[in-house]
Design a protein around this motif. Structure first.
Motif, PDB file in Angstrom:
ATOM      1  N   SER A 240      91.001 103.636  54.256  1.00 27.20           N
ATOM      2  CA  SER A 240      91.395 102.381  53.616  1.00 27.20           C
ATOM      3  C   SER A 240      91.067 102.481  52.139  1.00 27.20           C
ATOM      4  O   SER A 240      90.288 103.348  51.718  1.00 27.20           O
ATOM      5  CB  SER A 240      90.695 101.175  54.259  1.00 27.20           C
ATOM      6  N   ASN A 271      85.104  92.046  55.212  1.00 30.17           N
ATOM      7  CA  ASN A 271      86.438  92.444  55.648  1.00 30.17           C
ATOM      8  C   ASN A 271      86.409  93.147  56.995  1.00 30.17           C
ATOM      9  O   ASN A 271      85.471  93.886  57.292  1.00 30.17           O
ATOM     10  CB  ASN A 271      87.060  93.425  54.633  1.00 30.17           C
ATOM     11  N   ARG A 274      90.942  97.933  58.536  1.00 29.89           N
ATOM     12  CA  ARG A 274      92.102  98.370  59.301  1.00 29.89           C
ATOM     13  C   ARG A 274      92.639  99.683  58.723  1.00 29.89           C
ATOM     14  O   ARG A 274      92.657  99.882  57.502  1.00 29.89           O
ATOM     15  CB  ARG A 274      93.196  97.313  59.278  1.00 29.89           C
ATOM     16  N   ALA A 277      94.869 100.035  55.371  1.00 24.73           N
ATOM     17  CA  ALA A 277      94.907  98.776  54.630  1.00 24.73           C
ATOM     18  C   ALA A 277      94.431  98.962  53.194  1.00 24.73           C
ATOM     19  O   ALA A 277      93.609  99.822  52.885  1.00 24.73           O
ATOM     20  CB  ALA A 277      94.060  97.718  55.325  1.00 24.73           C
ATOM     21  N   ASN A 278      94.970  98.123  52.306  1.00 24.34           N
ATOM     22  CA  ASN A 278      94.599  98.100  50.890  1.00 24.34           C
ATOM     23  C   ASN A 278      93.981  96.730  50.613  1.00 24.34           C
ATOM     24  O   ASN A 278      94.630  95.698  50.790  1.00 24.34           O
ATOM     25  CB  ASN A 278      95.837  98.321  50.020  1.00 24.34           C
ATOM     26  N   TYR A 279      92.729  96.735  50.144  1.00 21.10           N
ATOM     27  CA  TYR A 279      91.986  95.491  49.950  1.00 21.10           C
ATOM     28  C   TYR A 279      92.056  94.968  48.516  1.00 21.10           C
ATOM     29  O   TYR A 279      91.404  93.974  48.197  1.00 21.10           O
ATOM     30  CB  TYR A 279      90.551  95.671  50.452  1.00 21.10           C
ATOM     31  N   ALA A 305      95.169  93.201  52.037  1.00 21.28           N
ATOM     32  CA  ALA A 305      94.403  92.640  53.147  1.00 21.28           C
ATOM     33  C   ALA A 305      93.464  91.565  52.622  1.00 21.28           C
ATOM     34  O   ALA A 305      92.879  91.697  51.547  1.00 21.28           O
ATOM     35  CB  ALA A 305      93.622  93.745  53.855  1.00 21.28           C
ATOM     36  N   ASP A 353      89.216  88.419  64.405  1.00 23.05           N
ATOM     37  CA  ASP A 353      89.204  88.886  63.023  1.00 23.05           C
ATOM     38  C   ASP A 353      88.727  87.820  62.042  1.00 23.05           C
ATOM     39  O   ASP A 353      88.695  88.061  60.836  1.00 23.05           O
ATOM     40  CB  ASP A 353      90.613  89.339  62.608  1.00 23.05           C
TER      41      ASP A 353
END
Length: 395
Positions: A240, A271, A274, A277-279, A305, A353
């Protein structure tokens, strides 16, 4: 805080949850107001938020700790490059040799310690140990390193690490001494390492797919990449991206990986991690830059995300752990976060989640680390030189 002296090294501490409202309010922030006392919905008779605390000495800038599997011995790293092992049953402190040379300064030095889940001692009493640390590079550069070796404690007062070798290096090495992250979490099946790799205060590389900075990487147990192509065009170990400074990672009982990271001025984030995913860091954050310049807030269609919880003012997390024991009635399944700036243990309840803060327990000192002991007691390290080791049990 209410403190009452009782015999031996124990003293009782009533930790009333703090109500620290965010400066922008909770509405729309992803937060819920901290609850008073135990988490809402806990059954009658559940633990009421009071701790009995025993003090077990102090350490030189303690940074991380982990129980050696199958034992009552707690391995404690000290940022300047030393480590100790504390036998919690025999009340005995042991030195550790065979440690790596670290680049000490700022936020850097000796970092995380971790052991393979459930590993039993072999015939000669050794266990596999993983350590992270800040490693010097060419010129005025440095980066995080992950090493693996074997730990044995052949004498009553000493332990030894043998064959410690670097199995992963943060790339590229850069200037500065901040945001190494280098926290470790093993997958629930014990077959993979998830390693936090901070943005090193360089910001933009967190969006560079050919950089480790601002990423979580997934590795085989020998340090080889196991990213499984999580992100197109990224390094083989990247899982990620778009992270800032991750200082806590743990899996919940359902096998979901969670991480907590420092925001800039505001915007600490919890967070669910995943694959692929890009946060968003540094393109967006719920905080602002230290000079007050805005950072784009989350929106429904920004492609990043979204955090399960965010905090403004910040809690400044040290680490986090999902509690799985039974000693604290009603606490099992909740997330406990060590708070630095908040000087508290922050309790978060999760549901799938989603997550919400339900209580905050004032400790009166910066808290660097919290881990669960073999019998469900909580073992807490204060931050800084002289940081104490505290054993927490129901009050």
């Amino acid at each position: 805080m209410k403190r009452t002296s009782i015999p031996k090294p124990f003293w009782a501490l009533t930790l009333s949850p703090l109500l620290l409202a965010a400066s922008c309010g909770y509405a729309g922030s992803g937060d819920s107001p901290p609850a008073q006392g135990a988490a809402a919905g806990d059954p009658a008779g559940a633990w009421d938020g009071d701790f009995a605390i025993a003090e077990h000495g102090s350490f030189s800038e303690p940074w991380a700790s982990a129980f050696i599997p199958g034992t009552s011995m707690l391995f404690i790293t000290e940022k300047p490059g030393t480590a100790k092992v504390y036998d919690t049953v025999q009340d005995r402190l042991m030195t550790v040799s065979g440690l790596p040379q670290v680049d000490y300064g700022g936020q850097g030095g000796l970092g995380e310690v971790a052991f393979l889940p459930g590993e039993s001692a072999n015939a000669v009493g050794t266990r596999t140990i993983y350590l992270t640390w800040a490693e010097a590079g060419e010129g005025d550069t440095r980066g995080a390193a992950l090493g693996r070796g074997t730990l044995s404690c052949p004498l009553a007062d000493s332990c030894r690490i043998d064959d410690l070798a670097v199995i992963w290096r943060q790339s590229p090495k850069v200037t500065g001494r901040g945001h190494y992250s280098h926290r470790i979490a093993f997958s629930p099946d014990g077959q993979h390492i998830f390693l936090a790799s901070g943005d090193r205060q360089k910001m933009e590389p967190a969006q560079d797919r050919q950089s480790h900075l601002g990423k979580i990487v997934r590795l085989e147990l020998d340090g080889t990449p196991a990213g499984d192509g999580a992100i197109d065009g990224a390094l083989d170990d990247v899982w990620s991206m778009g992270h800032r400074n991750i200082l806590g990672m743990d899996f919940d009982a359902q096998g979901r990986l969670w991480e907590i990271e420092h925001g800039p001025k505001g915007g600490d984030e919890l967070n669910v991690v995943r694959k692929g995913a890009n946060y968003g860091w540094p393109q967006r954050s719920n905080g602002v830059h230290y000079d007050g310049d805005p950072i784009t807030d989350h929106s429904a269609d920004d492609g990043f995300a979204k955090p399960a919880v965010n905090w403004t003012p910040v809690i400044a997390p040290g680490n986090m752990v999902f509690y799985s024991g039974t000693l604290f009635d009603g606490l099992a399944g909740d997330l406990l976060i060590a708070g630095l700036k908040s000087e508290a243990i922050v309790r978060v309840a999760t549901d799938g989640d989603s997550a919400r803060e339900v209580a905050r327990y004032d400790m009166g000192e910066r808290i660097r680390q919290i881990v669960e002991g073999p019998d469900g007691a909580l073992w807490v390290l204060e931050d800084g030189d002289g940081g104490r080791l505290l054993e927490l049990r129901p009050g």
